[in-house]
Design a protein around this motif. Structure first.
Motif, PDB file in Angstrom:
ATOM      1  N   GLU A   1       0.829  -1.206   0.000  1.00 55.80           N
ATOM      2  CA  GLU A   1       0.000   0.000   0.000  1.00 55.80           C
ATOM      3  C   GLU A   1       0.862   1.254   0.000  1.00 55.80           C
ATOM      4  OE1 GLU A   1      -0.407  -2.574   1.973  1.00 55.80           O
ATOM      5  OE2 GLU A   1      -2.245  -3.414   1.101  1.00 55.80           O
ATOM      6  N   GLU A   2       1.916   1.245   0.777  1.00 59.21           N
ATOM      7  CA  GLU A   2       2.807   2.408   0.819  1.00 59.21           C
ATOM      8  C   GLU A   2       3.471   2.636  -0.542  1.00 59.21           C
ATOM      9  OE1 GLU A   2       4.233   2.390   5.500  1.00 59.21           O
ATOM     10  OE2 GLU A   2       5.313   1.182   4.033  1.00 59.21           O
TER      11      GLU A   2
ATOM     12  N   ASN B   1       0.893   4.155  -2.908  1.00 56.53           N
ATOM     13  CA  ASN B   1       0.569   5.543  -2.564  1.00 56.53           C
ATOM     14  C   ASN B   1       1.648   6.532  -2.981  1.00 56.53           C
ATOM     15  OD1 ASN B   1      -1.846   4.717  -1.427  1.00 56.53           O
ATOM     16  ND2 ASN B   1      -0.971   4.535   0.643  1.00 56.53           N
TER      17      ASN B   1
END
Length: 526
Positions: free
Chosen positions: A145-146, A149
């Motif tokens: 997810e990081e 993003n």
């Protein structure tokens, strides 16, 4: 009195016992009222805290590449195998150092080995643009997810930020990035820098493969590439490629007027006459700017070729050794080579003056592959008992020293020295004698094979029969042959060799004329 005090104490004791009982009863009442409310609240708070702690623990397991909930046997990650070539400009292909293609590989993070077999070794990979400040945690780890993003998309109304083929397929665990380029600069992002990232999009069989990222870098507009500086510069680079010298600027124009057009010209002037170079640039270039420019120029990578110049009259016993930009490397003195660090200040000044003369008389310069070949030539010539260095054809400099035994020299002597009185057969004999198989072509040394060729009886017959040993102060024909051998064994410079050959042919001419006069005189008598 004692009786009164006892009565008061007995009355106080029941009152205190009643107070304690009342407090206990109150607490029990409160507990019965609050327990139905507090217990669910406490349970909910504890449950939430445990869930948060468990979630953090699982994320840490994923970041550390350890076994996740599904228990995998390996921890895999993508990795860029080479560094990007900087600086990067819009519209220009993104390449690795030395103009090579960018390589991406899938490796085992525990062993560091490339995974060359299995489903993952042929996975499909996508190259994306990341924020320049995307660093992960303190261990340089991040979650999926990081990573997502921090992917940078193009600005509204702009073309795709990363143009070209951003997908590649691994072969044996390694893949090459195709032609990709940036369509926009990085000045509008929060860090004003970009990174390249790589992630697996197919072929991992559900196994988490950690993404790869490069170091951060700045992307500039393409128009800046036309004026970029080279680090390090090359000798053929235009002089404005040096720091603090702008294209078509004042310094560039000043240097051009003095025919200093490339980095080689700049370095040559720097080593030959630095005060003049400083004067050409003028007071507009501060001392700090001068230091920056000179330091940048000195980072230029030079070839290892060495050049030797022996001034006329030195008989090649001494000379200066310098590199392609006129930097003094050493002095040759009496066939002993001394490097620059062993020279006195006076000798350094003398060497610098010799370099200036060498650049003005480049045809007199001898070139060598490197310092080792120069020193070995000096040692070889010393061991041979001579002071001459063989010339070489190196790079673009074709300087061939003439051989003392070259037929060309003989022909020159013949035409200049007036030896036309010799018959063609005799001249042909001498030229043929000089064209022996073992002739030295790149040296000024008269080889001993010449003696063996010249001094046998077949060649001595070219001397007139009237030339007797007694006429030269010798006792026998053997002494005459020894004298000729001694003459031919003398090793001297080209000028001295030419002078001796001139004398020899002059003597031969004299005896030839004498012979012909005698023949004519005898014919008249008959």
């Amino acid at each position: 009195m004692k009786e009164i005090q006892g009565e008061e104490a007995s009355q106080t004791q029941p009152n205190s016992d009643n107070g304690v009982v009342q407090e206990v009863m109150k607490l029990q009442s409160v507990q019965h009222l609050l327990e139905p409310v507090l217990e669910p609240l406490i349970r909910r708070v504890v449950k939430e805290e445990v869930e948060v702690a468990l979630r953090k623990h699982l994320n840490n397991m994923k970041r550390n590449g350890g076994k996740d909930v599904n228990s995998t046997s390996r921890s895999l990650q993508l990795q860029f195998l080479n560094n990007l070539s900087l600086p990067v400009f819009t519209g220009t292909r993104i390449e690795a150092e030395e103009c090579s293609a960018i390589k991406v590989a899938i490796v085992d993070s525990l062993t560091g080995q490339i995974v060359s077999s299995g489903l993952e070794s042929s996975a499909k990979v996508e190259v994306v643009v990341l924020e320049g400040d995307f660093d992960g945690d303190e261990r340089d780890n991040w979650t999926l997810e990081e990573f997502k993003n921090n992917i940078v998309r193009e600005r509204e109304g702009k073309k795709l930020l990363l143009a070209g083929d951003a997908f590649l397929t691994l072969t044996g665990g390694i893949g090459l990035v195709g032609e990709i380029s940036f369509s926009d600069n990085s000045s509008w992002t929060r860090s004003r820098r970009f990174r390249l990232g790589a992630r697996v999009v197919d072929g991992s069989d559900g196994t988490r493969v950690r993404e790869a990222k490069t170091e951060s870098f700045i992307v500039r507009d393409h128009r800046g590439e036309l004026y970029k500086k080279h680090h390090p510069p090359s000798l053929s680079d235009e002089v404005w490629r040096l720091e603090k010298i702008g294209k078509d600027g004042a310094f560039h124009k000043r240097l051009s007027r003095e025919n200093i057009n490339c980095v080689k010209d700049f370095l040559t002037m720097l080593f030959i006459d630095p005060p003049r170079l400083r004067h050409i640039l003028g007071t507009g270039m501060s001392a700090k700017m001068w230091e920056v420019t000179v330091e940048h120029a000195r980072t230029c990578v030079l070839d290892k070729r060495m050049h030797l110049y022996c001034p006329p009259g030195s008989q090649q016993k001494s000379g200066v050794v310098f590199n392609i930009v006129g930097q003094v490397m050493g002095l040759l003195s009496e066939c002993q080579y001394n490097t620059i660090d062993k020279l006195s200040e006076t000798e350094k000044i003398e060497a610098q003056n010799l370099v200036i003369s060498a650049l003005q008389q480049w045809e007199e310069v001898v070139s060598f592959d490197d310092e080792a070949s120069l020193t070995s030539s000096v040692k070889r010539e010393i061991s041979n008992g001579t002071k001459y260095l063989a010339s070489q054809k190196i790079g673009g400099f074709d300087y061939a020293q003439p051989s003392a035994s070259s037929p060309d020299i003989i022909s020159t002597i013949y035409s200049v020295g007036g030896l036309s009185g010799l018959d063609d057969y005799a001249l042909h004999g001498y030229v043929q004698a000089l064209s022996y198989p073992g002739q030295v072509t790149n040296s000024l040394i008269c080889d001993t094979d010449i003696t063996q060729t010249f001094c046998d009886e077949d060649h001595l017959r070219y001397f007139d029969s009237d030339l007797q040993p007694q006429s030269l102060g010798l006792e026998s024909q053997a002494d005459l042959q020894t004298a000729v051998e001694g003459f031919l064994l003398q090793r001297t410079v080209a000028v001295q060799a030419q002078r001796r050959w001139t004398k020899v042919f002059s003597v031969l001419k004299w005896f030839s004329i004498k012979r012909r006069v005698k023949e004519k005189f005898r014919g008249l008598q008959i």
